[in-house]
Design an enzyme around this catalytic site. Structure first.
Site, PDB file in Angstrom:
ATOM      1  N   LYS A  80       0.826  -1.214   0.000  1.00 31.74           N
ATOM      2  CA  LYS A  80       0.000   0.000   0.000  1.00 31.74           C
ATOM      3  C   LYS A  80       0.857   1.260   0.000  1.00 31.74           C
ATOM      4  O   LYS A  80       0.369   2.344  -0.334  1.00 31.74           O
ATOM      5  CB  LYS A  80      -0.942  -0.012   1.205  1.00 31.74           C
ATOM      6  CG  LYS A  80      -2.037  -1.065   1.086  1.00 31.74           C
ATOM      7  CD  LYS A  80      -3.377  -0.461   0.785  1.00 31.74           C
ATOM      8  CE  LYS A  80      -4.314  -1.476   0.177  1.00 31.74           C
ATOM      9  NZ  LYS A  80      -5.612  -0.911  -0.166  1.00 31.74           N
ATOM     10  N   ASP A  98      -8.161   0.230   7.067  1.00 30.67           N
ATOM     11  CA  ASP A  98      -8.030  -0.872   8.014  1.00 30.67           C
ATOM     12  C   ASP A  98      -6.583  -0.981   8.467  1.00 30.67           C
ATOM     13  O   ASP A  98      -6.191  -1.909   9.134  1.00 30.67           O
ATOM     14  CB  ASP A  98      -8.513  -2.174   7.370  1.00 30.67           C
ATOM     15  CG  ASP A  98      -8.102  -2.266   5.922  1.00 30.67           C
ATOM     16  OD1 ASP A  98      -6.920  -1.986   5.636  1.00 30.67           O
ATOM     17  OD2 ASP A  98      -8.937  -2.579   5.066  1.00 30.67           O
TER      18      ASP A  98
HETATM   19  C1  LIG Z   1      -2.232  -6.385   2.891  1.00 27.78           C
HETATM   20  C2  LIG Z   1      -3.351  -6.113   1.968  1.00 27.78           C
HETATM   21  N1  LIG Z   1      -3.528  -6.919   0.924  1.00 27.78           N
HETATM   22  C3  LIG Z   1      -4.519  -6.719   0.042  1.00 27.78           C
HETATM   23  C4  LIG Z   1      -5.410  -5.678   0.198  1.00 27.78           C
HETATM   24  C5  LIG Z   1      -6.544  -5.532  -0.776  1.00 27.78           C
HETATM   25  O1  LIG Z   1      -6.515  -4.361  -1.520  1.00 27.78           O
HETATM   26  P1  LIG Z   1      -7.877  -3.798  -2.158  1.00 27.78           P
HETATM   27  O2  LIG Z   1      -8.720  -3.300  -1.021  1.00 27.78           O
HETATM   28  O3  LIG Z   1      -7.436  -2.734  -3.095  1.00 27.78           O
HETATM   29  O4  LIG Z   1      -8.540  -4.946  -2.827  1.00 27.78           O
HETATM   30  C6  LIG Z   1      -5.266  -4.815   1.285  1.00 27.78           C
HETATM   31  C7  LIG Z   1      -6.193  -3.695   1.494  1.00 27.78           C
HETATM   32  O5  LIG Z   1      -6.126  -2.978   2.460  1.00 27.78           O
HETATM   33  C8  LIG Z   1      -4.205  -5.030   2.192  1.00 27.78           C
HETATM   34  O6  LIG Z   1      -4.006  -4.240   3.245  1.00 27.78           O
END
Ligand SMILES: Cc1ncc(COP(=O)(O)O)c(C=O)c1O
Length: 409
Positions: free
Chosen positions: A85, A133
């Protein structure tokens, strides 16, 4: 240990629309495109501390479950923020400040100039905010601190205190909102409207798409790196990505899709069974919002509303939508920490291994593997999207701290 790997219920929906190979079309191109992805890559690669993340081969695990090869793109060290992120939120903060500078006649600006405080008079008047989150908020807070603007982050009821502290460490105000992630998204939008703040969200909705497009163009950088790393071995046959609101999965799919066009690797999205908004949307043939309890141990994926921008890309190009239970996410963390038959131990947070856990569950199920065309000829690419973003929880689940796992690597 290897015999019983991945024995968890998997629900699979096969999207016939994506199964007949199609080109990346105008509808998708209006959302993400190679030119803006390239601009994001050049920008992000110029930032101090940038380094591509490793693509780790897991031959032991692949052999144990009957797959040709598994490559794990480990995003745990991205800019020291422990998740992919870092590529999205911070890039969107940079872009909006650059746009603001140009609008007010102060531009063009550079990241180095912003970071050096050259435009403080302009940037200090800007407040960015978002709901998170954990990982997205950390990225936005880091971007705000780096490029010199003010920041307020909304977290929901169950976001851990460790994740809260990690955001506050970048100088952001953190506000805890009673309710779930989607309710915190709405709260951030309301507060922004009332206070003149700018929402830097990783999800998009009607009337709010420009900034999430920047976020997603930032995410394409990790797919671009994986694609380049595959240059010697040839492209993967399958890619599996975990889904929250779908932005990350759509960015990865888009990057591969416009590279390989109708020969794009088969693409699957895997979600927690308790928060499967993409799976349910695929089944319905349109975006649906989940109601009720969507809490899952996969905290980053605890989302009930599909991103408006992600949807046309995923529905057009993702052939598989699958769900797995929390137990599968816990198991994959331990498997990766241990390393199967000499595989390097990896620190994977609760949302990092969902795509891979889906592959294991499909192989254990047999029928799902057959539908996905997974077997000894398959070259699977997955994205380990976070490391121990909540160190205490990581230790509780895996039985030792992340540092101890890293020492054995
Ligand atoms: C560690 C991690 N993987 C995957 C995702 C999924 O991303 P998206 O919400 O864009 O699908 C998130 C989203 O916060 C995340 O924190």
């Amino acid at each position: 240990m290897t015999k019983a790997l991945g024995r968890h219920p998997i629900h699979l929906y096969r999207n016939a629309l994506a199964a007949d190979a199609r080109s990346y079309g105008p509808e998708q191109r209006a959302i993400l495109n190679p030119q803006e992805a390239e601009a994001a890559r050049r920008e992000i690669e110029s930032w101090p501390g940038f380094a591509p993340t490793p693509l780790v081969s897991l031959p032991g695990l692949a052999a144990a479950v009957g797959i040709g090869s598994i490559a794990y793109k480990d995003e745990g060290a991205r800019f020291g923020l422990r998740s992919f992120k870092a590529l999205g939120g911070a890039y969107a903060v940079y872009r909006l400040l650059a746009r603001e500078a140009e609008r007010t006649g102060a531009g063009p600006v550079t990241a180095a100039g912003l970071a050096a405080g050259k435009h403080r008079a302009l940037t200090s008047g800007v407040t960015v905010c978002c709901a998170t989150d954990g990982n997205h908020g950390r990225s936005v807070a880091w971007g705000a601190q780096t490029f010199g603007c003010d920041c307020t982050i909304f977290i929901h009821e169950t976001v851990s205190s460790q994740r809260e502290a990690a955001i506050a460490a970048y100088g952001a105000r953190v506000v805890r909102h009673p309710g779930n992630y989607d309710q915190a998204v709405h709260r951030a939008a309301e507060e922004a409207a009332a206070n003149g703040w700018v929402v830097v969200s990783d999800t998009s909705y009607e009337g709010y798409t420009d900034i999430p497009r920047d976020v997603m163009h930032g995410y394409t950088v990790m797919a671009d790196e994986a694609l380049r790393a595959h240059a010697q071995t040839g492209p993967p046959t399958h890619i599996f990505m975990q889904g929250g609101v779908g932005g990350a999965a759509a960015a990865v799919l888009a990057r591969f899709w416009w590279e390989y066009d109708t020969q794009c690797p088969r693409f699957g999205v895997v979600e927690p069974d308790k928060a499967a908004c993409l799976y349910e949307s695929a089944r319905a043939g349109h975006r649906v919002a989940l109601t009720g309890d969507i809490e899952t141990v996969m905290a980053g994926l605890s989302c009930g509303e599909t991103s408006l921008l992600a949807w046309p890309i995923l529905y057009g190009g993702a052939e598989f939508f699958a769900t797995i239970p929390d137990a599968a996410a816990l198991e994959i963390m331990r498997i990766l920490a241990e390393g199967v038959d000499g595989d390097p131990p990896l620190v994977a947070g609760e949302s990092a291994g969902t795509g891979l856990a889906g592959v294991l569950a499909a192989m254990a199920d047999g029928n799902a593997a057959q539908q996905m065309g997974l077997g000894t000829d398959s070259r699977v690419l997955v994205f380990g999207t976070e490391a121990d973003t909540d160190p205490e929880l990581y230790e509780k689940i895996v039985g030792r701290p992340a540092e101890a796992v890293r020492r054995t690597a």
